[in-house]
Design an enzyme around this catalytic site. Structure first.
Site, PDB file in Angstrom:
ATOM      1  N   VAL A   1     -11.571   2.391  -3.193  1.00  0.00           N
ATOM      2  CA  VAL A   1     -11.316   2.062  -4.595  1.00  0.00           C
ATOM      3  C   VAL A   1     -12.335   1.009  -5.022  1.00  0.00           C
ATOM      4  O   VAL A   1     -12.484  -0.013  -4.358  1.00  0.00           O
ATOM      5  CB  VAL A   1      -9.879   1.525  -4.796  1.00  0.00           C
ATOM      6  CG1 VAL A   1      -9.643   1.137  -6.249  1.00  0.00           C
ATOM      7  CG2 VAL A   1      -8.844   2.555  -4.343  1.00  0.00           C
TER       8      VAL A   1
ATOM      9  N   HIS B   1     -10.441  -5.505  -2.939  1.00  0.00           N
ATOM     10  CA  HIS B   1      -9.079  -5.620  -2.422  1.00  0.00           C
ATOM     11  C   HIS B   1      -9.132  -6.054  -0.964  1.00  0.00           C
ATOM     12  O   HIS B   1     -10.017  -5.668  -0.217  1.00  0.00           O
ATOM     13  CB  HIS B   1      -8.279  -4.327  -2.585  1.00  0.00           C
ATOM     14  CG  HIS B   1      -8.933  -3.095  -2.039  1.00  0.00           C
ATOM     15  ND1 HIS B   1     -10.030  -2.493  -2.642  1.00  0.00           N
ATOM     16  CD2 HIS B   1      -8.635  -2.337  -0.963  1.00  0.00           C
ATOM     17  CE1 HIS B   1     -10.365  -1.404  -1.954  1.00  0.00           C
ATOM     18  NE2 HIS B   1      -9.543  -1.302  -0.929  1.00  0.00           N
TER      19      HIS B   1
ATOM     20  N   ASP C   1       0.853  -1.191   0.000  1.00  0.00           N
ATOM     21  CA  ASP C   1       0.000   0.000   0.000  1.00  0.00           C
ATOM     22  C   ASP C   1       0.893   1.246   0.000  1.00  0.00           C
ATOM     23  O   ASP C   1       1.914   1.281   0.687  1.00  0.00           O
ATOM     24  CB  ASP C   1      -0.896  -0.019   1.243  1.00  0.00           C
ATOM     25  CG  ASP C   1      -2.025   0.983   1.170  1.00  0.00           C
ATOM     26  OD1 ASP C   1      -1.731   2.199   1.169  1.00  0.00           O
ATOM     27  OD2 ASP C   1      -3.184   0.573   1.109  1.00  0.00           O
TER      28      ASP C   1
END
Length: 123
Positions: free
Chosen positions: A104, A108, A39
């Site tokens: 997003v 994920h 990240d």
């Protein structure tokens, strides 16, 4: 803008661009079903994101539309990253939708490790 976990997949999202190689990332792992990378704004000493290679907005979308092979492959990839690239003592987190903090619109899984992480939610 909050993420609606039921919205159609937007292939202009940042993770789609990372998958296409349009945006660089620090890769941790890749196979036929998943891509994992560090990240860029880590929330723990170790903070890796694992994303499926298919166009899925959220866990809800993936579990409803993903093939059995994609689902098994992705779950195995998350396990592989956690076991072999993060180490013992980790937390997995997948936010679904704006109310949960999904930023997003591509599924994920966050893998956090590297220090005691404390309680799951503020008390």
């Amino acid at each position: 803008m909050p993420i609606d976990a039921t919205q159609p997949y937007d292939d202009a999202n940042i993770f789609a661009k990372i998958l296409r190689g349009e945006i660089p990332s620090k890769k941790v792992y890749e196979d036929d079903f998943a891509f994992a990378f560090h990240d860029i704004a880590p929330q723990a000493p170790v903070h890796v994101l694992v994303i499926p290679k298919g166009p899925y907005v959220s866990w809800d979308d993936f579990s409803a539309r993903g093939s059995d092979a994609e689902i098994a492959g992705f779950v195995r990839a998350v396990g592989h990253v956690a076991r072999d690239h993060v180490g013992p003592g980790y937390r997995l987190l997948a936010n679904v939708g704006g109310d949960a903090g999904q930023e997003v619109p591509h599924l994920h899984v966050h893998v956090f490790a590297g220090a005691p992480l404390g309680p799951m939610l503020a008390r």
